[in-house]
Design an enzyme around this catalytic site. Structure first.
Site, mmCIF file in Angstrom:
data_model
loop_
_atom_site.group_PDB
_atom_site.id
_atom_site.type_symbol
_atom_site.label_atom_id
_atom_site.label_comp_id
_atom_site.label_asym_id
_atom_site.label_seq_id
_atom_site.Cartn_x
_atom_site.Cartn_y
_atom_site.Cartn_z
ATOM 1 N N ASN A 8 1.488 -12.351 28.309
ATOM 2 C CA ASN A 8 0.557 -11.203 28.962
ATOM 3 C C ASN A 8 1.062 -9.597 27.529
ATOM 4 O O ASN A 8 1.936 -9.566 26.925
ATOM 5 C CB ASN A 8 1.691 -9.878 29.924
ATOM 6 N N HIS A 11 0.938 -5.676 26.454
ATOM 7 C CA HIS A 11 1.910 -4.145 24.745
ATOM 8 C C HIS A 11 1.233 -4.635 23.520
ATOM 9 O O HIS A 11 1.525 -3.386 22.303
ATOM 10 C CB HIS A 11 3.202 -4.471 25.108
ATOM 11 N N HIS A 51 -2.904 -6.280 32.220
ATOM 12 C CA HIS A 51 -3.007 -4.930 33.368
ATOM 13 C C HIS A 51 -3.923 -3.908 33.007
ATOM 14 O O HIS A 51 -3.823 -3.710 31.904
ATOM 15 C CB HIS A 51 -1.552 -5.360 33.502
ATOM 16 N N ARG A 53 -4.370 -1.106 33.963
ATOM 17 C CA ARG A 53 -3.814 -0.154 35.396
ATOM 18 C C ARG A 53 -5.018 1.336 35.572
ATOM 19 O O ARG A 53 -5.668 1.213 34.430
ATOM 20 C CB ARG A 53 -2.265 0.287 34.278
ATOM 21 N N ARG A 57 -3.606 2.637 30.333
ATOM 22 C CA ARG A 57 -2.621 3.364 29.705
ATOM 23 C C ARG A 57 -2.229 1.809 28.178
ATOM 24 O O ARG A 57 -1.993 2.097 26.849
ATOM 25 C CB ARG A 57 -1.183 3.670 30.044
ATOM 26 N N GLU A 78 -3.667 -8.619 36.093
ATOM 27 C CA GLU A 78 -3.273 -7.910 37.666
ATOM 28 C C GLU A 78 -3.996 -6.852 37.242
ATOM 29 O O GLU A 78 -4.189 -6.266 36.429
ATOM 30 C CB GLU A 78 -1.550 -7.804 36.627
ATOM 31 N N THR A 109 5.952 -2.137 36.396
ATOM 32 C CA THR A 109 5.969 -2.767 37.430
ATOM 33 C C THR A 109 7.281 -2.949 37.984
ATOM 34 O O THR A 109 7.996 -3.543 37.103
ATOM 35 C CB THR A 109 5.208 -4.531 37.581
ATOM 36 N N GLU A 159 3.524 -14.639 42.604
ATOM 37 C CA GLU A 159 4.113 -14.486 41.995
ATOM 38 C C GLU A 159 5.888 -13.886 41.788
ATOM 39 O O GLU A 159 5.342 -12.810 41.657
ATOM 40 C CB GLU A 159 3.390 -13.843 40.625
ATOM 41 N N HIS A 198 8.231 -11.489 35.103
ATOM 42 C CA HIS A 198 8.810 -10.537 34.121
ATOM 43 C C HIS A 198 10.265 -10.181 33.903
ATOM 44 O O HIS A 198 11.555 -10.825 35.120
ATOM 45 C CB HIS A 198 8.543 -9.232 35.571
ATOM 46 N N GLY A 220 5.438 -10.933 28.621
ATOM 47 C CA GLY A 220 4.749 -9.920 27.659
ATOM 48 C C GLY A 220 5.786 -9.812 26.945
ATOM 49 O O GLY A 220 5.621 -9.872 25.422
#
Ligand code: PXP
Length: 253
Positions: A8, A11, A51, A53, A57, A78, A109, A159, A198, A220
């Site tokens: 992921n 970031h 992801h 969003r 962001r 995602e 999340t 997941e 996660h 990630g």
């Protein structure tokens, strides 16, 4: 089958947005999302996860289309189940979609998706995506009702949310690992592919190895954090080395 790693790279985009949010087309924008994805692939990542969003962001629409065109491995998107993002997913045609809950105030999340409470809306999106060539996963807590509901709405995969597992230590972590195990066993019996993610790190991952049937881990933050000191390729190779310790379970063979 060896455990697959989905990297992921949200970031990497977080770092980019911290400086260049209002000038993404400029010549000096860095770091490059595409370079991160290509380095992840070169280091052995099996898929690239982002992801998109609602508040954009970190990852923005252009990133998703660029990755779709350029990466050689598989793209995992995602997303929250909203008409706007669904429309983008249908145009991008990622290999996988992972449906996640999304709430504007959260830092990341928090908690799994309530599939039981949103069956109808999710079922329609799953059908549209699967008919469009995308395999769909539900990001859920290790709750047997959520596993059953994921199967009922036609998802191919779940997941399992490992956030609680990652945040606990000792007996509490072990208890959460046992909940994850029970959810993985049920999902496998129902014919769902089982992924997890996660909060996973090279340090906590071995405690997850009692959970059978895992196919792919999505990781990630810990990879990008480690990459500050080692570079992304080395961080991924360290993670893959730990993942090679995942046992082969009888029922997998
Ligand atoms: N899987 C899902 C569904 C996520 O939302 C996230 C966080 O974006 C991850 C995995 C990766 O979590 P982490 O960044 O803590 O490794």
């Amino acid at each position: 089958m060896p455990l697959h790693l989905g990297v992921n790279i949200d970031h990497v985009a977080t770092l980019r947005q911290a400086r260049y949010r209002t000038m993404l087309g400029a010549h000096n924008v860095e770091p490059s999302i595409l370079q991160a994805a290509l380095e992840a692939e070169a280091a052995g990542a099996h898929s690239i996860t982002v992801h998109l969003r609602a508040d954009r962001r970190h990852i923005v629409d252009e990133d998703v289309f660029l990755l779709r065109r350029e990466i050689k491995t598989l793209l995992n998107l995602e997303m929250g189940n909203t008409p706007e993002i669904l429309d983008i997913a249908l145009r991008v045609r990622p290999d996988f979609v992972c449906m996640v809950p999304e709430n504007r105030q959260e830092v990341t999340t928090e908690g799994g998706l309530d599939v039981v409470g949103q069956k109808q809306a999710l079922q329609a999106s799953v059908a549209a995506l699967e008919a469009n060539g995308t395999r769909v996963s539900m990001f859920i807590d290790p709750d047997l009702e959520q596993v059953r509901a994921s199967r009922e709405i036609g998802a191919s995969m779940i997941e399992l949310h490992t956030g609680t597992f990652a945040n606990e230590l000792g007996e509490q972590r072990r208890a959460e690992a046992l909940r994850l195990k029970a959810a993985a066993e049920l999902a496998h019996r129902l014919g769902l592919q089982v992924n997890a993610g996660h909060g996973l790190t090279t340090r906590n991952l071995p405690d997850l190895f009692i959970v059978p049937h895992l196919v792919e881990l999505n990781i990630g933050h810990s990879l990008v954090a480690r990459a500050v000191f080692t570079g992304l390729g080395q961080a991924i190779q360290e993670m893959l080395a730990v993942m090679r310790g995942y046992p082969i379970f009888d029922a997998d063979t």
